[in-house]
Design a protein around this motif. Structure first.
Motif, short mmCIF file in Angstrom:
data_model
loop_
_atom_site.label_atom_id
_atom_site.label_comp_id
_atom_site.label_asym_id
_atom_site.label_seq_id
_atom_site.Cartn_x
_atom_site.Cartn_y
_atom_site.Cartn_z
N PHE A 126 0.82 -1.21 0.00
CA PHE A 126 0.00 0.00 0.00
C PHE A 126 0.86 1.26 0.00
N ALA A 127 2.05 1.18 0.59
CA ALA A 127 2.95 2.34 0.57
C ALA A 127 3.37 2.64 -0.86
N GLY A 128 3.74 1.61 -1.59
CA GLY A 128 4.13 1.81 -2.98
C GLY A 128 2.98 2.28 -3.84
N MET A 129 1.77 1.82 -3.52
CA MET A 129 0.58 2.25 -4.26
C MET A 129 0.36 3.75 -4.08
N ALA A 130 0.52 4.23 -2.85
CA ALA A 130 0.34 5.67 -2.58
C ALA A 130 1.38 6.49 -3.34
N THR A 131 2.63 6.06 -3.28
CA THR A 131 3.71 6.81 -3.95
C THR A 131 3.53 6.82 -5.45
N MET A 132 3.29 5.65 -6.04
CA MET A 132 3.13 5.58 -7.49
C MET A 132 1.88 6.31 -7.95
N GLY A 133 0.80 6.20 -7.18
CA GLY A 133 -0.43 6.88 -7.55
C GLY A 133 -0.28 8.39 -7.55
N VAL A 134 0.32 8.93 -6.49
CA VAL A 134 0.54 10.38 -6.42
C VAL A 134 1.49 10.83 -7.53
N LYS A 146 4.15 11.67 2.42
CA LYS A 146 5.54 11.78 1.97
C LYS A 146 5.62 12.05 0.47
N ALA A 147 4.73 11.41 -0.29
CA ALA A 147 4.73 11.62 -1.74
C ALA A 147 4.35 13.06 -2.09
N LEU A 148 3.38 13.61 -1.35
CA LEU A 148 3.01 15.01 -1.59
C LEU A 148 4.18 15.94 -1.28
N VAL A 149 4.84 15.72 -0.15
CA VAL A 149 5.98 16.56 0.23
C VAL A 149 7.07 16.49 -0.83
N ALA A 150 7.31 15.31 -1.38
CA ALA A 150 8.34 15.16 -2.40
C ALA A 150 8.06 16.01 -3.64
N HIS A 151 6.77 16.31 -3.85
CA HIS A 151 6.39 17.15 -5.00
C HIS A 151 6.11 18.59 -4.60
N GLY A 152 6.39 18.93 -3.35
CA GLY A 152 6.16 20.30 -2.89
C GLY A 152 4.69 20.65 -2.74
N ILE A 153 3.85 19.66 -2.48
CA ILE A 153 2.40 19.88 -2.34
C ILE A 153 2.04 19.77 -0.86
N GLU A 168 0.53 7.59 5.48
CA GLU A 168 1.88 8.09 5.73
C GLU A 168 2.66 8.23 4.42
N SER A 169 2.55 7.25 3.55
CA SER A 169 3.25 7.31 2.26
C SER A 169 2.65 8.38 1.36
N TYR A 170 1.34 8.56 1.44
CA TYR A 170 0.67 9.62 0.68
C TYR A 170 1.21 10.99 1.08
#
Length: 344
Positions: free
Chosen positions: A166-174, A206-213, A202-204
């Motif tokens: 599910f962590a990978g799903m959140a990252t790839m989806g975002v 982190k993925a947003l932060v990585a994109h500055g969102i 939690e992964s969602y």
């Protein structure tokens, strides 16, 4: 024909050899084993299961605990049926039987499990719907009952587990939605304390932060994991002002996409045109228009892996499954569809 003695007489071999062949013991010649199995089938040999259980001190049964109810499993959930098929494929090699232990959504799962254990109903257990803190894990570990968990937990008793990524799903989806211009990305999180919700959220973040969102809690939608829950999320989205609502969505549950599609259409929002969706693959999703971009996994293979991870911890089968304590995140494959269009 009934009775192992008569079967041994028919084959003119010892009762011990017949017993070891029927029970899959490794010290029996494969040709002999096949001869015994064919004769047993031909002559209608029926083992005395009660006597066998008394001699071995085992039941030959493994229980798979799952929670039921429309709020949990939806109206047509096939997830566990496919997993069961894989599990029983492995158990059949050893003449073990899988029994589904159905805990009602109105009953406390900890109480239900304790009742099952007290009755000595099964030799081992597979538990699902693991919570962030799950008392069942320590309960089973303290009583030295073999078990494997479908899902991780912060409760750690050294138990084997397998969990979907599910962590990978959140990252790839975002990542995929951001690449298509989306900045307001909504997600689904279950109402309860299921650990998958915490892992995904939690992964969602982190993925947003990585994109500055920046993280916006208004884009986290809680609902029951069923078709109705998906429809309610769509209605909530439609009621939001255009500048506040999400333009894309990542959905972790496999049956909710049907309700989400219908709710969006009912609200005048067209999936794949006005709203981007990435979900989980299921037989239901194959009939959606536009075709759902989704994460896919072989549920039968997941069931096989669960069964083998469990048997690896049981002394009677450990020599045949030298896997150690399995603790593995199972990746999912992204299958491209037409539902996650670029932002308009």
């Amino acid at each position: 024909m009934k009775g192992i003695r008569r079967l041994a007489q028919h084959l003119d071999i010892s009762i011990g050899t017949v017993s070891r062949a029927l029970n899959g013991k490794p010290d029996v010649n494969e040709k002999t084993r096949q001869r015994v199995l064919e004769a047993a089938a031909e002559l209608g040999y029926v083992p005395n299961q009660a006597g066998r259980s008394l001699r071995k001190g085992t039941t030959g049964v493994v229980g798979f605990m799952m929670q039921t109810g429309a709020q949990i499993t939806g109206e047509g959930d096939v997830f566990f049926m496919s997993v069961f098929d894989g599990v029983q494929t492995v158990f059949a090699r050893h003449q073990l039987d899988l029994v589904a232990l159905l805990c009602s959504s109105e009953e406390d799962p900890d109480d239900y499990l304790q009742r099952i254990v007290a009755r000595g109903f099964a030799d081992a257990l597979i538990i699902s719907a693991t919570k962030r803190v799950d008392p069942r894990i320590e309960y089973l570990a303290n009583r030295k009952i073999p078990f494997v968990a479908l899902g991780r937990s912060e409760t750690d008793a050294g138990q084997p587990w397998l969990d979907l990524d599910f962590a990978g799903m959140a990252t790839m989806g975002v990542d995929r939605l951001v690449a298509k211009g989306h900045r307001r990305i909504g997600v689904f999180v279950p109402h309860d304390e299921l650990n998958l919700g915490f892992v995904f959220l939690e992964s969602y973040r982190k993925a947003l932060v990585a994109h500055g969102i920046p993280f916006d809690p208004a884009l986290v939608f809680r609902a029951y994991p069923n078709e109705r829950g998906g429809h309610q999320i769509a209605q909530s989205i439609a009621s939001m002002s255009k500048d506040q609502r999400p333009t894309g969505f990542v959905l972790t549950n496999e049956v909710m996409s049907v309700g989400l599609y219908r709710g969006l259409y009912d609200s005048g929002l067209e999936p794949g045109r006005d709203f981007a969706i990435i979900g989980r693959d299921s037989p239901h999703a194959h009939y959606l228009t536009p075709k759902l971009t989704c994460f896919r996994i072989s549920l039968r293979d997941l069931g096989i892996a669960l069964a083998e991870a469990l048997l690896a911890t049981m002394p009677a089968y450990g020599d045949q499954y030298r896997l150690g304590v399995v603790r593995r995140v199972v990746p999912m494959q992204l299958v491209e569809g037409d539902s996650d269009a670029p932002v308009r």
